[in-house]
Design a protein around this motif. Sequence first.
Motif, short mmCIF file in Angstrom:
data_model
loop_
_atom_site.label_atom_id
_atom_site.label_comp_id
_atom_site.label_asym_id
_atom_site.label_seq_id
_atom_site.Cartn_x
_atom_site.Cartn_y
_atom_site.Cartn_z
N TRP A 220 -7.03 -4.63 -0.87
CA TRP A 220 -7.35 -4.14 0.47
C TRP A 220 -8.32 -2.97 0.44
O TRP A 220 -9.13 -2.80 1.35
CB TRP A 220 -6.07 -3.76 1.21
N ALA A 221 -8.27 -2.16 -0.62
CA ALA A 221 -9.22 -1.05 -0.71
C ALA A 221 -10.63 -1.53 -1.04
O ALA A 221 -11.62 -0.88 -0.68
CB ALA A 221 -8.76 -0.05 -1.77
N THR A 222 -10.73 -2.68 -1.72
CA THR A 222 -12.02 -3.20 -2.15
C THR A 222 -12.63 -4.17 -1.14
O THR A 222 -13.84 -4.43 -1.18
CB THR A 222 -11.89 -3.89 -3.52
N VAL A 223 -11.82 -4.70 -0.23
CA VAL A 223 -12.32 -5.63 0.79
C VAL A 223 -13.54 -5.09 1.54
O VAL A 223 -14.50 -5.84 1.78
CB VAL A 223 -11.19 -6.01 1.77
N GLY B 8 -13.61 7.46 0.13
CA GLY B 8 -12.89 6.61 1.07
C GLY B 8 -12.06 5.56 0.35
O GLY B 8 -10.91 5.30 0.71
N TRP B 9 -12.67 4.95 -0.70
CA TRP B 9 -11.94 3.94 -1.46
C TRP B 9 -10.72 4.55 -2.15
O TRP B 9 -9.62 3.98 -2.10
CB TRP B 9 -12.85 3.32 -2.52
N ALA B 10 -10.89 5.69 -2.81
CA ALA B 10 -9.79 6.31 -3.54
C ALA B 10 -8.67 6.71 -2.58
O ALA B 10 -7.48 6.48 -2.87
CB ALA B 10 -10.29 7.55 -4.29
N GLY B 11 -9.01 7.29 -1.43
CA GLY B 11 -7.99 7.69 -0.47
C GLY B 11 -7.21 6.50 0.06
O GLY B 11 -5.97 6.54 0.15
N PHE B 12 -7.92 5.41 0.38
CA PHE B 12 -7.24 4.23 0.90
C PHE B 12 -6.44 3.53 -0.20
O PHE B 12 -5.32 3.06 0.05
CB PHE B 12 -8.27 3.27 1.50
N PHE B 13 -6.97 3.49 -1.41
CA PHE B 13 -6.29 2.83 -2.52
C PHE B 13 -4.96 3.51 -2.83
O PHE B 13 -3.91 2.86 -2.88
CB PHE B 13 -7.20 2.85 -3.76
N PHE B 14 -4.99 4.82 -3.02
CA PHE B 14 -3.75 5.53 -3.36
C PHE B 14 -2.81 5.62 -2.16
O PHE B 14 -1.58 5.57 -2.32
CB PHE B 14 -4.07 6.91 -3.90
N GLY B 15 -3.36 5.75 -0.95
CA GLY B 15 -2.51 5.78 0.24
C GLY B 15 -1.80 4.46 0.45
O GLY B 15 -0.60 4.42 0.74
N CYS B 16 -2.55 3.35 0.31
CA CYS B 16 -1.94 2.03 0.44
C CYS B 16 -0.91 1.81 -0.68
O CYS B 16 0.17 1.27 -0.43
CB CYS B 16 -3.03 0.96 0.40
N GLY B 17 -1.24 2.24 -1.89
CA GLY B 17 -0.29 2.11 -2.99
C GLY B 17 1.00 2.86 -2.73
O GLY B 17 2.09 2.36 -3.04
#
Length: 333
Positions: free
Chosen positions: A165-168, A112-121
């Motif tokens: 935002w991914a780590t929040v 979930g973190w990786a998907g949100f991190f790269f998607g947000c990036g």
Amino acid sequence: MSGMASDHNSSQEEYIPHYLQKEDPFASKLSREADIVAGFYLTIIGILSTLGNGYVIFMSSKRKKKLRPAEIMTVNLAVCDLGISVVGKPFSIISFFSHRWMFGWLGCRWYGWAGFFFGCGSLITMTAVSLDRYLKICHLSYGTWLKRHHAFICLAIIWVYATFWATVPFAGVGSYAPEPFGTSCTLDWWLAQASVAGQVFVLSILFFCLLLPTAVIVFSYVKIILKVKSSTKEVAHYDTRIQNSHILEMKLTKVAMLICAGFLIAWIPYAVVSVWSAFGRPDSVPIQFSVIPTLLAKSAAMYNPIIYQVIDCKFACCRPGGLKAKSSLKKSR
């Protein structure tokens, strides 16, 4: 009013998210045949995305000292897409073929973190590109000011923003949870059904990681379209060098517009389903239906290298001299 508030609070307290309703939240809720089809689909998407974005990064590395600021942003976008393809997709592919999520809660949170991190990036990178295009086309003096080091500063801000935002969710204000169909993980949108704090978390994510960047992108390209319509005749009176520079800038703008459009088309259905899960009636979304927007969103990383190559070839073939003009243009860059 107090009665209405108490009813609302009681409904929040009574709601139990799907991953707590059953003993095994990671068991697939789809048929085995549907999981196999989804697994093959993601395998094809993952291979094409890895090869395409890897190719963009490789070719850009060969001329890294000559990359324009907008092209540096394009490379960063390829890095984000390659990251989700290499880091994320193998987890979901293995799980679909296994008919259940195979990596437990720790793997779920990582995925979930990786998907949100790269998607947000990816989205914030496209936002920066749209602003660059807007300032370059609509404010000509900006083009003489922007240098390569400004682009690298912008990249640092993008990565810090995405990381924050991914780590929040790990700070206790949110979480990552399995999707309703069981074989993938995402942000815990269902927290909005449970508490006011969950609603604040979800609304913050939606505003800062979707609505605000999308609004900036739409504003930038609307202004660009209006500016291009009014200035096309003016450019015709300039010399060949200025005209060629204008053509190149418009090419980069077309690439950026198509990439943003492809990304938003892929992700908006998923965003709609997520918002409905957060603030509507999450159990009213059929599980078989909820998997379709997820699979569509996962295909976003595949479009960008295709768009870049199509526009690049079209640009070369439409100029006098065809591919020779393309090679000379690359040398002039």
